[in-house]
Write a protein that holds these residues in place. Structure first.
Motif, PDB file in Angstrom:
ATOM      1  N   TYR A  18       0.833  -1.201   0.000  1.00 45.18           N
ATOM      2  CA  TYR A  18       0.000   0.000   0.000  1.00 45.18           C
ATOM      3  C   TYR A  18       0.870   1.255   0.000  1.00 45.18           C
ATOM      4  O   TYR A  18       0.645   2.188  -0.771  1.00 45.18           O
ATOM      5  CB  TYR A  18      -0.883   0.045   1.257  1.00 45.18           C
ATOM      6  N   THR A  19       1.845   1.243   0.883  1.00 40.95           N
ATOM      7  CA  THR A  19       2.716   2.406   1.017  1.00 40.95           C
ATOM      8  C   THR A  19       3.536   2.627  -0.245  1.00 40.95           C
ATOM      9  O   THR A  19       3.687   3.762  -0.694  1.00 40.95           O
ATOM     10  CB  THR A  19       3.634   2.230   2.238  1.00 40.95           C
ATOM     11  N   LEU A  20       4.025   1.539  -0.827  1.00 39.43           N
ATOM     12  CA  LEU A  20       4.812   1.671  -2.061  1.00 39.43           C
ATOM     13  C   LEU A  20       3.967   2.277  -3.176  1.00 39.43           C
ATOM     14  O   LEU A  20       4.422   3.174  -3.891  1.00 39.43           O
ATOM     15  CB  LEU A  20       5.368   0.308  -2.487  1.00 39.43           C
ATOM     16  N   ARG A  21       2.720   1.822  -3.294  1.00 35.57           N
ATOM     17  CA  ARG A  21       1.841   2.388  -4.331  1.00 35.57           C
ATOM     18  C   ARG A  21       1.555   3.844  -4.028  1.00 35.57           C
ATOM     19  O   ARG A  21       1.502   4.684  -4.924  1.00 35.57           O
ATOM     20  CB  ARG A  21       0.520   1.613  -4.391  1.00 35.57           C
ATOM     21  N   TYR A  22       1.367   4.130  -2.750  1.00 28.53           N
ATOM     22  CA  TYR A  22       1.098   5.505  -2.325  1.00 28.53           C
ATOM     23  C   TYR A  22       2.273   6.429  -2.654  1.00 28.53           C
ATOM     24  O   TYR A  22       2.083   7.514  -3.204  1.00 28.53           O
ATOM     25  CB  TYR A  22       0.786   5.525  -0.826  1.00 28.53           C
ATOM     26  N   TYR A  23       3.487   5.994  -2.355  1.00 20.31           N
ATOM     27  CA  TYR A  23       4.665   6.800  -2.660  1.00 20.31           C
ATOM     28  C   TYR A  23       4.743   7.059  -4.166  1.00 20.31           C
ATOM     29  O   TYR A  23       5.091   8.153  -4.608  1.00 20.31           O
ATOM     30  CB  TYR A  23       5.938   6.093  -2.185  1.00 20.31           C
ATOM     31  N   GLU A  24       4.402   6.036  -4.925  1.00 23.83           N
ATOM     32  CA  GLU A  24       4.475   6.181  -6.386  1.00 23.83           C
ATOM     33  C   GLU A  24       3.436   7.207  -6.854  1.00 23.83           C
ATOM     34  O   GLU A  24       3.740   8.090  -7.653  1.00 23.83           O
ATOM     35  CB  GLU A  24       4.220   4.819  -7.029  1.00 23.83           C
ATOM     36  N   LYS A  25       2.243   7.077  -6.301  1.00 24.67           N
ATOM     37  CA  LYS A  25       1.164   8.004  -6.670  1.00 24.67           C
ATOM     38  C   LYS A  25       1.547   9.445  -6.345  1.00 24.67           C
ATOM     39  O   LYS A  25       1.222  10.373  -7.087  1.00 24.67           O
ATOM     40  CB  LYS A  25      -0.117   7.621  -5.904  1.00 24.67           C
ATOM     41  N   GLU A  26       2.280   9.609  -5.256  1.00 24.85           N
ATOM     42  CA  GLU A  26       2.729  10.945  -4.837  1.00 24.85           C
ATOM     43  C   GLU A  26       3.929  11.436  -5.640  1.00 24.85           C
ATOM     44  O   GLU A  26       4.446  12.516  -5.366  1.00 24.85           O
ATOM     45  CB  GLU A  26       3.082  10.932  -3.348  1.00 24.85           C
ATOM     46  N   GLY A  27       4.400  10.618  -6.553  1.00 25.73           N
ATOM     47  CA  GLY A  27       5.496  11.051  -7.422  1.00 25.73           C
ATOM     48  C   GLY A  27       6.885  10.849  -6.859  1.00 25.73           C
ATOM     49  O   GLY A  27       7.858  11.397  -7.371  1.00 25.73           O
ATOM     50  N   VAL A  32       9.481   3.385 -11.527  1.00 22.27           N
ATOM     51  CA  VAL A  32       9.006   2.009 -11.403  1.00 22.27           C
ATOM     52  C   VAL A  32       8.291   1.633 -12.700  1.00 22.27           C
ATOM     53  O   VAL A  32       7.433   2.369 -13.179  1.00 22.27           O
ATOM     54  CB  VAL A  32       8.052   1.859 -10.196  1.00 22.27           C
ATOM     55  N   THR A  33       8.695   0.498 -13.276  1.00 24.99           N
ATOM     56  CA  THR A  33       8.107   0.055 -14.555  1.00 24.99           C
ATOM     57  C   THR A  33       7.016  -0.993 -14.302  1.00 24.99           C
ATOM     58  O   THR A  33       6.790  -1.403 -13.172  1.00 24.99           O
ATOM     59  CB  THR A  33       9.207  -0.525 -15.442  1.00 24.99           C
ATOM     60  N   LYS A  34       6.369  -1.413 -15.372  1.00 26.71           N
ATOM     61  CA  LYS A  34       5.327  -2.446 -15.265  1.00 26.71           C
ATOM     62  C   LYS A  34       5.634  -3.559 -16.262  1.00 26.71           C
ATOM     63  O   LYS A  34       6.211  -3.313 -17.326  1.00 26.71           O
ATOM     64  CB  LYS A  34       3.956  -1.843 -15.609  1.00 26.71           C
ATOM     65  N   ASP A  35       5.214  -4.780 -15.930  1.00 20.34           N
ATOM     66  CA  ASP A  35       5.373  -5.876 -16.897  1.00 20.34           C
ATOM     67  C   ASP A  35       4.180  -5.874 -17.859  1.00 20.34           C
ATOM     68  O   ASP A  35       3.310  -5.015 -17.779  1.00 20.34           O
ATOM     69  CB  ASP A  35       5.559  -7.220 -16.192  1.00 20.34           C
ATOM     70  N   SER A  36       4.157  -6.858 -18.743  1.00 19.90           N
ATOM     71  CA  SER A  36       3.131  -6.882 -19.797  1.00 19.90           C
ATOM     72  C   SER A  36       1.721  -6.951 -19.211  1.00 19.90           C
ATOM     73  O   SER A  36       0.758  -6.529 -19.849  1.00 19.90           O
ATOM     74  CB  SER A  36       3.369  -8.072 -20.720  1.00 19.90           C
ATOM     75  N   ALA A  37       1.601  -7.466 -17.981  1.00 14.48           N
ATOM     76  CA  ALA A  37       0.286  -7.581 -17.349  1.00 14.48           C
ATOM     77  C   ALA A  37      -0.038  -6.349 -16.509  1.00 14.48           C
ATOM     78  O   ALA A  37      -1.053  -6.308 -15.819  1.00 14.48           O
ATOM     79  CB  ALA A  37       0.232  -8.826 -16.485  1.00 14.48           C
ATOM     80  N   GLY A  38       0.849  -5.376 -16.539  1.00 10.18           N
ATOM     81  CA  GLY A  38       0.597  -4.140 -15.792  1.00 10.18           C
ATOM     82  C   GLY A  38       1.081  -4.176 -14.356  1.00 10.18           C
ATOM     83  O   GLY A  38       0.806  -3.257 -13.577  1.00 10.18           O
TER      84      GLY A  38
END
Lengths: 116, 116
Positions: A18-27, A32-38
């Motif tokens: 949750y925190t990692l996604r939150y940090y990403e959302k905050e820029g 951080v990249t994504k694989d073919s499945a997102g």
DNA sequence: TCTTGACTTAGAGTTAACTTTAACTGTTAG
DNA sequence: CTAACAGTTAAAGTTAACTCTAAGTCAAGA
């Protein structure tokens, strides 16, 4: 050059997904990249960046300021001076904080010794 | 044995009147009295207590825990052991925190020296 | 007497930093 | 083939610690 899923990265840096996604959302984690499945793929660079974020955060810098620093970092050499100025200012803040903590430590120890 | 209005006390301890009322509402300041018009009167004891609250808070103790400590303090000698145990535990936390700060300081300094 | 200003209260609003939910999708083991 | 699983998103909810608002009271000065 290994890659981490969010679960692995989370474990590695001791933050929840949750925190990692939150940090990403905050820029705070623009690379951080994504694989073919997102799904997110964390690189060693990302983990190092998270480590430094934790260091700044642990010394009382707000996420907002950390993002400012990160944004300067993204702009490379051009913003080196500004970026380093931020760090030097923060360095002073940490030094001040350590002093304060030592003072507070003495107060607590005095209270312990008071035995009342 | 001087008395302070909330404005004076606020200035003395460097907290806003809002915060002082809030601390009182939360049970952290059980001994603040009122004058005939219902206005708060802060005694030296109160200011000292606020000082110690600031010390505990400044070293990362939550208001909830500070209240617990204060409640034990109100119960006097009977709870001396528990109360001091809290302080000794907190003392360890501060020592640990100082160590961490020093580590983070080194990280920041390393980054400053990196010049990249 | 009137008004100004510092206080009072209960309760609402704010901010930072998460944390969770709901609805959904793609991968994998049986 | 399908069920379980690990991930995805946008958005709502939570918590701590304030911070402010609204409506009211009281004392002192012009």
């Amino acid at each position: 050059m290994s890659l981490y899923t969010i679960a692995k990265a989370s474990e590695e840096v001791d933050l929840t997904p949750y925190t990692l996604r939150y940090y990403e959302k905050e820029g705070l984690l623009p690379n951080v990249t994504k694989d073919s499945a997102g799904r997110r793929k964390y690189h060693d660079d990302d983990l190092q960046r998270i480590g430094f974020i934790k260091c700044l955060k642990g010394t009382g810098m707000s996420l907002k300021q950390i993002k400012e620093y990160g944004d300067l970092y993204e702009q490379g050499k051009a913003k080196f001076k500004e970026r380093n100025a931020m760090l030097e200012e923060h360095r002073e803040k940490i030094l001040q904080e350590i002093k304060t903590q030592k003072k507070h430590l003495k107060m607590v120890e005095a209270k312990i010794e008071m035995k009342i």
